[in-house]
Design an enzyme around this catalytic site. Structure first.
Site, PDB file in Angstrom:
ATOM      1  CE  LYS A  53      -3.805  -2.660   2.132  1.00  0.00           C
ATOM      2  NZ  LYS A  53      -4.434  -2.830   3.352  1.00  0.00           N
ATOM      3  CD  GLN A  97      -3.530  -4.290   6.495  1.00  0.00           C
ATOM      4  OE1 GLN A  97      -3.456  -3.287   5.760  1.00  0.00           O
ATOM      5  NE2 GLN A  97      -3.919  -5.466   6.387  1.00  0.00           N
ATOM      6  CG  ASP A 120      -9.745  -0.204   5.174  1.00  0.00           C
ATOM      7  OD1 ASP A 120      -9.675  -0.567   3.754  1.00  0.00           O
ATOM      8  OD2 ASP A 120      -9.178  -0.724   5.994  1.00  0.00           O
TER       9      ASP A 120
END
Ligand code: NAP
Length: 299
Positions: A53, A97, A120
């Site tokens: 990422k 994460q 997200d």
């Protein structure tokens, strides 16, 4: 002939759009999209995802920041870091994460991210907007948004008259995917571990989406001839044919037997996976453009 949906190629075209949008934003407003990725602990798979990422964010011309916290980080310290990123005007997207180490509760952390920085798409405000049919003002969960881009490659934007089955009902994927398909006018069924005879439901699906986490669960006899099959699952299984102790990634769909029956199908790897990271970049440039009052790109 079955169409193999090339997620890498579609993701690359999304990334090209992201780069152009980021450049346009910087030229017009002097703003560089800022993405902060927070990782706690030492899980190797999570570190690999976070590394990918960060590299992609840099390639897109973003200000890419990684916060690596030790395994024993407390809930309070993690929440404090998120609060400081919420307050940081140079950061437009925050991603924590998952999964977090067992002693941490992910839900309050995710819900403490400002919805406009929740790239997200997991904050209840963003989930709620999708549920309310507002796909314009929030941030869409990355994997379902990316899967929809792949569905669009085959069927276009309007899924009127098509039956869709989503296997899996997680907040991360199954629920938002079902809502996005519904918003595109598909007739949607959601199956899960308590569903009876998923095979029969699947055989009625023009669009079959599998997000379960069970290697090669979907068999050829489940697939309606000509259906579009989107395989979200990522499962690591032993691969003795590659040598002793070797492993490989497979999806939730038994690809070799399902591909000849399907009209279009995503491979694993190289299908949905690359789209997730591309849509994360898309969400970050969307968030930065909104904040700067600049034209918001659509993907
Ligand atoms: P999850 O939270 O574990 O949810 C799995 C879902 O599958 C649940 O709704 C569960 O039902 C259902 N399920 C479990 N066993 C089943 C069975 N035998 N029959 C029917 N349904 C069953 O997983 P997730 O986060 O949604 O992820 C699903 C898969 O997608 C995983 O392999 C994950 O690695 C992968 N994934 C890939 C990406 C990507 O970037 N490509 C992104 C996210 C996830 P219940 O609700 O009844 O328990």
């Amino acid at each position: 002939m079955t169409t193999v949906i090339d997620g890498k190629k579609v993701a690359a075209s999304v990334i090209d759009k992201v780069k152009a949008a980021a450049q346009g934003l910087e030229e017009a407003k002097g703003v560089k999209p800022g993405l902060a990725v927070v990782i706690v602990g030492n899980d190797p798979a999570s570190h690999a995802y976070v590394g990918a990422k960060g590299r992609m964010a840099k390639e897109c011309g973003f200000n890419s920041v990684q916060h690596t916290l030790p395994e024993e980080t407390s809930q309070e310290d993690l929440m404090r870091l998120v609060a400081s990123l919420n307050d940081d005007p140079s950061i437009h997207g925050i991603l924590v994460q998952l999964p977090l180490p067992k002693h941490l509760d992910s839900e309050p952390v995710i819900q403490s991210i400002l919805p406009e920085k929740d790239v997200d798409g997991l904050h209840v405000v963003n989930a709620g907007k999708i549920a309310a049919g507002d796909l314009e003002t929030g941030l869409l969960s990355c994997t379902p948004a990316g899967s929809m881009v792949l569905v669009r490659e085959i069927h276009g934007k309007d899924l009127s008259g098509l039956n869709a089955l989503v296997i899996g009902r997680s907040n991360l994927f199954g629920k938002p995917m079902a809502l996005l398909l519904l918003a595109a006018n598909a007739t949607v069924t959601v199956a899960h571990s308590k569903t009876k005879d998923i095979a029969a439901l699947a055989r009625n699906a023009d669009i079959l989406v599998a997000a379960v986490g069970r290697a090669e669960m979907v068999k050829a006899g489940w697939v309606k001839p000509g259906a579009t099959v989107i395989d979200v699952g990522i499962n690591r299984v032993p691969a003795p044919e590659k040598g002793e102790g070797k492993s490989k990634l497979v999806g939730d769909v038994a690809y070799a037997e399902c591909a000849p029956v399907a009209g279009a199908i995503t491979p694993v790897p190289g299908g949905v996976g690359p789209m997730t990271i591309a849509m994360l970049m898309a969400n970050t440039v969307i968030a930065a453009s909104r904040k700067a009052g600049h034209t918001v790109p659509s993907f």
